[in-house]
Motif scaffolding. Sequence first.
Motif, PDB file in Angstrom:
ATOM      1  N   ILE A  74      -4.941 -12.239  55.814  1.00 58.79           N
ATOM      2  CA  ILE A  74      -5.495 -12.455  54.275  1.00 58.79           C
ATOM      3  C   ILE A  74      -4.473 -13.225  53.703  1.00 58.79           C
ATOM      4  N   THR A  75      -4.718 -14.674  53.516  1.00 54.90           N
ATOM      5  CA  THR A  75      -3.680 -15.523  52.638  1.00 54.90           C
ATOM      6  C   THR A  75      -3.400 -15.182  51.132  1.00 54.90           C
ATOM      7  N   GLU A  76      -2.546 -15.719  50.677  1.00 53.52           N
ATOM      8  CA  GLU A  76      -2.296 -15.481  49.339  1.00 53.52           C
ATOM      9  C   GLU A  76      -3.445 -16.132  48.406  1.00 53.52           C
ATOM     10  N   ASP A  77      -4.108 -17.333  48.862  1.00 54.59           N
ATOM     11  CA  ASP A  77      -5.043 -17.884  48.104  1.00 54.59           C
ATOM     12  C   ASP A  77      -6.282 -16.904  48.081  1.00 54.59           C
ATOM     13  N   GLN A  78      -6.736 -16.240  49.192  1.00 50.26           N
ATOM     14  CA  GLN A  78      -7.794 -15.419  48.924  1.00 50.26           C
ATOM     15  C   GLN A  78      -7.437 -14.090  48.581  1.00 50.26           C
ATOM     16  N   LEU A  79      -6.191 -13.676  48.240  1.00 47.61           N
ATOM     17  CA  LEU A  79      -5.857 -12.525  47.632  1.00 47.61           C
ATOM     18  C   LEU A  79      -6.261 -12.793  46.016  1.00 47.61           C
ATOM     19  N   GLU A  80      -5.779 -14.152  45.634  1.00 51.32           N
ATOM     20  CA  GLU A  80      -6.029 -14.521  44.322  1.00 51.32           C
ATOM     21  C   GLU A  80      -7.486 -14.723  44.005  1.00 51.32           C
ATOM     22  N   ASP A  81      -8.279 -15.165  44.868  1.00 46.15           N
ATOM     23  CA  ASP A  81      -9.749 -15.463  44.549  1.00 46.15           C
ATOM     24  C   ASP A  81     -10.398 -14.091  44.445  1.00 46.15           C
ATOM     25  N   GLN A  82     -10.032 -12.996  45.208  1.00 43.24           N
ATOM     26  CA  GLN A  82     -10.537 -11.801  45.178  1.00 43.24           C
ATOM     27  C   GLN A  82      -9.749 -10.854  44.208  1.00 43.24           C
ATOM     28  N   SER A  83      -8.762 -11.409  43.366  1.00 41.02           N
ATOM     29  CA  SER A  83      -8.206 -10.803  42.358  1.00 41.02           C
ATOM     30  C   SER A  83      -7.467  -9.457  42.786  1.00 41.02           C
ATOM     31  N   ILE A  84      -6.926  -9.374  44.001  1.00 40.42           N
ATOM     32  CA  ILE A  84      -6.315  -8.093  44.779  1.00 40.42           C
ATOM     33  C   ILE A  84      -4.767  -8.173  44.511  1.00 40.42           C
ATOM     34  N   ARG A  85      -4.238  -7.064  44.119  1.00 38.82           N
ATOM     35  CA  ARG A  85      -2.980  -6.887  43.785  1.00 38.82           C
ATOM     36  C   ARG A  85      -2.132  -5.764  44.694  1.00 38.82           C
ATOM     37  N   GLN A  86      -3.141  -4.886  45.292  1.00 41.65           N
ATOM     38  CA  GLN A  86      -2.537  -3.559  45.903  1.00 41.65           C
ATOM     39  C   GLN A  86      -3.030  -3.867  47.511  1.00 41.65           C
ATOM     40  N   LEU A  87      -2.074  -3.589  48.425  1.00 37.45           N
ATOM     41  CA  LEU A  87      -2.304  -3.637  49.916  1.00 37.45           C
ATOM     42  C   LEU A  87      -3.387  -2.809  50.229  1.00 37.45           C
ATOM     43  N   ASN A  88      -3.703  -1.637  49.892  1.00 33.70           N
ATOM     44  CA  ASN A  88      -5.019  -0.625  50.187  1.00 33.70           C
ATOM     45  C   ASN A  88      -6.267  -1.635  49.560  1.00 33.70           C
ATOM     46  N   GLU A  89      -6.023  -2.451  48.645  1.00 36.00           N
ATOM     47  CA  GLU A  89      -7.484  -2.897  48.072  1.00 36.00           C
ATOM     48  C   GLU A  89      -7.762  -4.330  49.168  1.00 36.00           C
ATOM     49  N   ALA A  90      -6.740  -4.856  49.417  1.00 30.38           N
ATOM     50  CA  ALA A  90      -6.787  -5.959  50.248  1.00 30.38           C
ATOM     51  C   ALA A  90      -7.469  -5.549  51.636  1.00 30.38           C
ATOM     52  N   LEU A  91      -6.791  -4.558  52.282  1.00 33.49           N
ATOM     53  CA  LEU A  91      -7.268  -4.101  53.775  1.00 33.49           C
ATOM     54  C   LEU A  91      -8.586  -3.523  53.959  1.00 33.49           C
ATOM     55  N   ARG A  92      -9.222  -3.372  52.790  1.00 30.93           N
ATOM     56  CA  ARG A  92     -10.697  -3.182  52.724  1.00 30.93           C
ATOM     57  C   ARG A  92     -11.403  -4.027  53.259  1.00 30.93           C
ATOM     58  N   TYR A  93     -11.012  -5.498  53.286  1.00 29.01           N
ATOM     59  CA  TYR A  93     -11.592  -6.554  53.767  1.00 29.01           C
ATOM     60  C   TYR A  93     -11.213  -7.186  55.082  1.00 29.01           C
ATOM     61  N   VAL A  94     -10.599  -6.063  55.861  1.00 29.34           N
ATOM     62  CA  VAL A  94     -10.224  -6.276  57.275  1.00 29.34           C
ATOM     63  C   VAL A  94     -11.080  -5.302  58.055  1.00 29.34           C
ATOM     64  N   PRO A  95     -12.207  -5.816  58.786  1.00 27.88           N
ATOM     65  CA  PRO A  95     -12.940  -4.710  59.707  1.00 27.88           C
ATOM     66  C   PRO A  95     -11.821  -4.501  61.051  1.00 27.88           C
ATOM     67  N   GLY A  96     -12.289  -3.232  61.335  1.00 27.25           N
ATOM     68  CA  GLY A  96     -11.398  -2.729  62.323  1.00 27.25           C
ATOM     69  C   GLY A  96     -10.339  -1.639  61.739  1.00 27.25           C
ATOM     70  N   ILE A  97     -10.273  -1.791  60.327  1.00 29.50           N
ATOM     71  CA  ILE A  97      -9.339  -0.798  59.497  1.00 29.50           C
ATOM     72  C   ILE A  97     -10.140   0.009  58.788  1.00 29.50           C
ATOM     73  N   SER A  98      -9.971   1.124  58.451  1.00 28.55           N
ATOM     74  CA  SER A  98     -10.653   2.022  57.608  1.00 28.55           C
ATOM     75  C   SER A  98      -9.535   2.789  56.799  1.00 28.55           C
ATOM     76  N   GLU A 108      -2.412   4.570  53.635  1.00 30.03           N
ATOM     77  CA  GLU A 108      -2.605   5.318  54.942  1.00 30.03           C
ATOM     78  C   GLU A 108      -3.856   4.689  55.605  1.00 30.03           C
ATOM     79  N   VAL A 109      -3.614   4.248  56.949  1.00 28.13           N
ATOM     80  CA  VAL A 109      -5.015   3.577  57.283  1.00 28.13           C
ATOM     81  C   VAL A 109      -5.222   4.235  58.844  1.00 28.13           C
ATOM     82  N   PHE A 110      -6.317   3.744  59.238  1.00 29.33           N
ATOM     83  CA  PHE A 110      -6.861   4.009  60.379  1.00 29.33           C
ATOM     84  C   PHE A 110      -7.192   2.522  61.215  1.00 29.33           C
ATOM     85  N   ILE A 111      -6.352   2.187  62.211  1.00 29.71           N
ATOM     86  CA  ILE A 111      -6.560   0.980  62.980  1.00 29.71           C
ATOM     87  C   ILE A 111      -6.935   1.214  64.436  1.00 29.71           C
TER      88      ILE A 111
END
Length: 704
Positions: A74-98, A108-111
């Motif tokens: 997840i690049t900085e540009d994508q983070l800005e476009d999604q207005s994401i500032r916290q890691l746990n918010e960003a990881l919701r957009y990564v399949p394979g992670i819950s 805390e994550v499940f990978i």
Amino acid sequence: MPHLHRRAALLAGASLLFPAVAHADEAVQPERSYLPTDIVVTGNGESDYGTQDGSSATKTPTPLIDVPQGVSYITEDQLEDQSIRQLNEALRYVPGISMETGEGHRDEVFIRGQESTADFYIDGLRDDAQYYRSLYNIERVEVLKGANALIFGRGAGGGAINRVAKRAELNGQAVSGEASIDSFGAFALLADVNQPLSGSAALRLNATYEEFDSHRDFYEGRFFGISPTLTAELGPQTTLVASYTYDDDRRVTDRGVPSVAGTGPLRGYDETFFGDPGFNQAEAQVHIGRVRIEHEFGGGLSANGTIQYADYDKVYANILPSGLDSTADTVFLGGYRDYTDRENWIGQGNLVWQAGGDTLESTLLLGFEVSRQDTRNGRDTVSFTRAPGTGGLAPNETPLGETIFIPPYTLDAGARLRDSQLETLSFYLQEQLQIGDHVELVGGLRWDRFDLDTLDLVGGVAGDRVDEKVSPRFGVIVKPNRDLSIYASYAESFLPQAGDQFLVLSPTSAQFEPEKFTNYELGVKWAPLAKVLVTAAVFRLDRSKTPFTDSTGVTTLTGESRVEGFEIGAVGEITDFWKANIGYTHLDGELRTASSFGPAGQRLQQTPKHQIAAWNRFDVTELLGFGFGVIHQSDQFASFSNTVELPGYWRVDAAAFYTVSDRLSLQLNIENLFDETYYPSAHGNNNIQPAEPFSARIGVRFAL
């Protein structure tokens, strides 16, 4: 109806923020990148991999297409476009992670079905304390999937999450900032200033201030972070990078809602706070300082060395729901206060030698890592003091309602107090051998010495154990052409029996060798376009040597679990006007034998079989763009008991972008566009987190 009125008002306000394109000046949308550059060839190393820290998956300047492992970015540009500032918010957009709720106070994550509170890294160095991580000073987030101790050492059984930090740039002055506010009143301010000091040195300062709010009653908090960095060329071949980060996080500890009759989340109480607002507080102060030296010897030989010091001061307190009597309409409560002080010292050095010609090309990595970790952890427990049977209720029982009455309680100090000292020493060797134009081999070994001493200061029980483990990694890559790679890989990792935070060794766990993780993977990576990468992989992850205590009380390392699955994704600039990051993951995980987690045949906790994450940005003109995102997770169990199910859900997000001028842009982000009610995460069966309903964030971004 209040939600509908609020939504209408926000959308009406947004129309004022995004005027007709015809009235705009000659500004154009800035170029957005959703994929690190040079994904196909390394060239002379002048890529995001080569000029930063080398490839996080290999510690060498390797293009992503040549890494025999599943990797999501997840690049900085994508983070800005999604207005994401916290890691746990960003990881919701990564399949394979819950996401696990982390008890309302930590990431805390499940990978790939493996739970972790510690497999977090910054620039390849371990950042393992339990706290929430902000992204204000981060260039991109990398998720490296599958066991791989050769690169990351202990843990990382399901994978590792690495944040690549921003660094000062020598090539010019830059000032940028952002301000945003959402429909619940939460707001964020960010600043990024880069200032060259001379032709060979530059300073950069990233800072942020946020205030939190949500639909949950009594929830609030604030975050402050500041991160200066220095880049200095000490000579034509030597670069020094120094950084310091201070993060200060304070927020209400929200443990969510209980389950009903052990079947699913309690419905109708998504805004109800099952705690004491004055007591449920989490605070974290984090200091991380890092110095890195990079040197080019010439002839393909380079080296880097890093020293990192981190200090973590963490305390959280909570009253939490522990059960529900649906017949009497009452809820049972528990509570405690927990605190941790931790100091980490890490030293890492890498020597990379690239040699060869047209027929054979070799990239050899030699490295070492040494670390020391000192931790003190304590816990005070809550005792409810109401007389048993008062009003027909137990001391910790209270009527269920929109506002929860907390029975009287006291805090009993000293229920738990423990010290631990961890020392590690590691050496690793990796060879990447390219044979002609079509075959590449990757192989390596890592040796770790793991020395842990713990002391239970309440019980007076000392524990110590030394483990020495060798972790292999092997891979073969076949390249029919430079834009296509087909790979097979094998890798191992291990986790000592003290768990991923290494707080205490019990007399039982001190007897046993570490758990083992083994990852088998077959995959394809294809770059159909210069700025697009398509990936697919099938994998099997085996976890073994998990403790199991039988009916006679004898404990053995016979527990095993397995996750099998496949994933497919595409990321990059598909057309001039369409950027996307799209992925799907299928996971099938279960306990193969009885273990400390549960009986054989149970599904792994919080491991949905199907996950979809898709984010798209469409620039319809040079001034106006729109974003569209979808997240889907199928049903999953809240715990290994397999009695409480979190229903599957779909979430739709949207965004609009408008460029006012070359220096000013406006942005609207909407989360949960269709106001779906869902429960994305849990911490056991009775701490289930309700998701936010429809919410909107309006922001402005400037650059000087």
